[in-house]
Design an enzyme around this catalytic site. Sequence first.
Site, short mmCIF file in Angstrom:
data_model
loop_
_atom_site.label_atom_id
_atom_site.label_comp_id
_atom_site.label_asym_id
_atom_site.label_seq_id
_atom_site.Cartn_x
_atom_site.Cartn_y
_atom_site.Cartn_z
N ILE A 176 -0.51 -5.72 5.29
CA ILE A 176 -0.22 -5.22 3.83
C ILE A 176 1.07 -5.58 3.14
O ILE A 176 1.70 -4.83 2.49
CB ILE A 176 -0.28 -3.60 4.13
N GLY B 280 7.29 0.55 15.63
CA GLY B 280 7.28 0.05 14.42
C GLY B 280 8.14 0.38 13.36
O GLY B 280 9.07 1.10 13.48
N THR C 24 3.49 -6.77 5.32
CA THR C 24 4.43 -6.30 6.34
C THR C 24 4.77 -7.52 7.23
O THR C 24 5.86 -7.49 7.89
CB THR C 24 4.20 -5.09 7.20
N ASN D 247 9.88 -9.80 14.76
CA ASN D 247 10.30 -10.70 13.76
C ASN D 247 11.43 -10.25 12.90
O ASN D 247 11.27 -9.28 12.04
CB ASN D 247 9.21 -11.10 12.70
N GLN E 166 11.32 -5.00 5.79
CA GLN E 166 10.73 -3.82 5.96
C GLN E 166 11.89 -2.75 5.61
O GLN E 166 11.60 -2.09 4.70
CB GLN E 166 10.08 -3.57 7.26
N GLY F 271 0.68 -1.38 0.09
CA GLY F 271 0.05 -0.08 0.01
C GLY F 271 0.89 1.27 0.03
O GLY F 271 0.56 2.20 -0.63
N PHE F 272 1.83 1.48 0.92
CA PHE F 272 2.85 2.55 1.17
C PHE F 272 1.92 3.67 1.38
O PHE F 272 2.30 4.87 1.15
CB PHE F 272 3.40 2.85 -0.09
N GLY G 216 7.82 0.07 9.64
CA GLY G 216 7.63 0.32 8.23
C GLY G 216 8.11 1.38 7.29
O GLY G 216 8.55 1.41 6.24
N GLU G 217 8.43 2.43 8.22
CA GLU G 217 8.55 3.84 7.73
C GLU G 217 10.08 4.52 7.85
O GLU G 217 10.66 4.98 7.20
CB GLU G 217 7.55 4.94 7.82
MO1 MOS Z 1 2.00 4.74 5.66
S1 MOS Z 1 2.12 6.37 4.64
O1 MOS Z 1 1.05 5.52 7.28
O2 MOS Z 1 0.98 3.76 5.07
#
Ligand code: MOS
Length: 757
Positions: free
Chosen positions: A476, A715, A478, A644, A651, A249-250, A717-718
């Site tokens: 998503i 987290g 991840t 993990n 990620q 998704g991003f 992801g970012e």
């Molecule tokens: Mo992220 S830009 O909060 O999916």
Amino acid sequence: MPTTEETPTTSPIGRKTPRIDGPLKVSGTAQYASDFHFPGMLYAVPVEATIANGRVKKLDTAAAEKMPGVRTIFHRANIGKIFRSVKGEGLKRICEERRPPFEDDVVRYYGQYIGLAVADTFETAKAAADAVRVTYDKDKPNVENDLKADDDPAVIETTYGPEHRLESERGDPDAAFASAPVKLDQTYVTPTETHNPIELQGTTAIWDGSVLMLYEESQGIFNLRAVLAQMFGSPKENVRVITKFVGSGFGGKLWPWTHCPLAAAAASQLGKPVKLVISRKMMFQSVGHRARTQQRVRLGATPEGKLVSLQHDYVYQRSMLDAHHEDCGEATPFQYSVPNLRVKFGRAKRNIGATSSMRGPGAVPGLYATESAMNELADQLKIDSVRLRVLNEPKIDEGLGIPFSSRHLLECFELGAEKFGWSKRNPEVGSMKRDGLILGWGMAGGSWIATRAAAEASVELRDDGTARVACGTQDIGTGTYTILAQLASEKTGVLLDKIEVALGDTSLPAGPTSGGSQATASVVPAVLAAADHAIASLLTMAATTPGTQFEKRQPTDLAFEAGRVFVKADGPAKGVPFADLLRRANVRFVTGSGKSEAMSGEKKPKFSTHSFGCHFVEVTWQPEIARLRVSRVVTVIDAGRIINLLAGRNQIEGAVVMGIGMALLEHTSYDPQNGAPINSNLADYIVAVNADVPKLEVHFVDFPDKEINQLGARGIGEIGLAGIAAAITASVYHATGVRVRELPVRIEDLLTSSVLS
Ligand code: MOS
């Protein structure tokens, strides 16, 4: 220094755990939203506006309607009622494009949906959409790249609520800058970027009486449900959203887009299931993108390298009607210690589709600017760029005046520098060579918010020794399926392959949005509490149900460990597997539910909670043919406990790949004539692919953050995208002597390089 690689563990937490959903994905049996098919299902294809500013004068549908297999061409006059959704309290009912589709005949951006062809097959629907003839009253679109703030008031409304344009201020930044012995004043530009997950967006909508079922690839099914319920005037109980798998998704799939109510409205009108999957071209037009930004950074410093003033003034583009806030100043007030600071923003309206969140929204373009400025200042002062950062490391969050819950950026720098071999860097431009190539070495740091959203979960222990964990969040790509199983396994002792995970359905306990890198941090307390309650329920059952081995005991006499129930006084060796107990009692399962509260939105938080990280980058430069390659990246991340390691590393690697794209390749360009995103396909919008990416080295420092949850997991992801573009442009300068301040770095920019053979 503790790093996750060295932490021995027998618990499922912290292990390199392959994804439990991996086999479903590689065998093609995982059902993504558009893989669901229903009897009598029809296909819908939108009619896209081919102007970016003006009005629809006439929509001639006659030819399209006559095509065999066409059911209806929908437009303003026949789509029926679609209400406007409005924001709820906090982050409830978020939507980046509020005007309901077809509400008026005004075209605000190229690709706006102005009609919808529905037919028996996708091919017919596409042909019919193409056969609709549209005449317009056209005005010149404004897609100007240079951004000057529109005249905005002090406080503005944004998608997420009101924001002060003066975002942060302390001391006297103007005076401190004026008197600073060393000054830097530069402007950095980031382009419009488009999310390009492999899976296209789309909806399959089915009405069963008054109940609307939506199969949608959503990063936030509960938000989607709330918005769509309001758009159709339904109680939210009458809308159900299913999202079993998401092909990434991003941020593009965080909030609902207009194709979703269109599919639902068409399904309602026709009384049939309707599938609407948008095209790759539409992905560039109507489902959000990262806003273009123009950011002026002013730094004042002492000759020794101590910052005395920092000003960050930025402007970002937005669409005509919507107000996504691209918070480039998110990290600026706390990243460095500086007594005088101002962060301020403005916005510039353009005839483009709604801007939205894209991986590390705000902070990622913001840190590109501020970290680039720090690298330039280091060069100006002839101080090593790591050392400049160490010199300006803050003790507390100076923006909020509160301590960090856990900040180990210096440890990241130390480990990164060591693994990369940074001490061997010769700062002179073009001075380092290997195998006939010129090397450029650069680095940068970064941060990303860490927070916890509200979450609910349930855990079941079943009489066949299996368990089920359920939470209405999404995976998503991840690794959320696996994380949920790991958490349930940790508490119940049930092995991962005996745990069923249910997610992606609004009929499950309400789970967090898969956004802001907060899904993992949010589900931890809820799942652990649910497992505890399931175990408590098991012990009560054991002590109160005829036929079990513990019939005459009190629940308080009993304990549970590694899947077995035992009398505390006898110890775990005499324990009985829980499946045995359940079978003897003729009980199929016991269940427990757990809940955790959101930590964001606190007015006066006690701690400033963020993840941190840094990148060390090597590029190679071949001046004879102007070839630039990223040849090595070492990334170190401080994200608390990593649940993990395999999915976590994956990620960060993905983020670094995206960072190479951000620095060197990705940009969406608008045609000034018609306002169309002109490179709206994967041949012309270039993302980093395998050939662009060297071997990536990722390390995690291991400092659990107990303010976030009991495991200390933030987290990831970012955070991996924060700072990487600045590290790459610093490497480019070191190799070529060319300072590029507008992304992406283009070959043309480098032709002025003084580093020629
Ligand atoms: Mo992220 S830009 O909060 O999916």
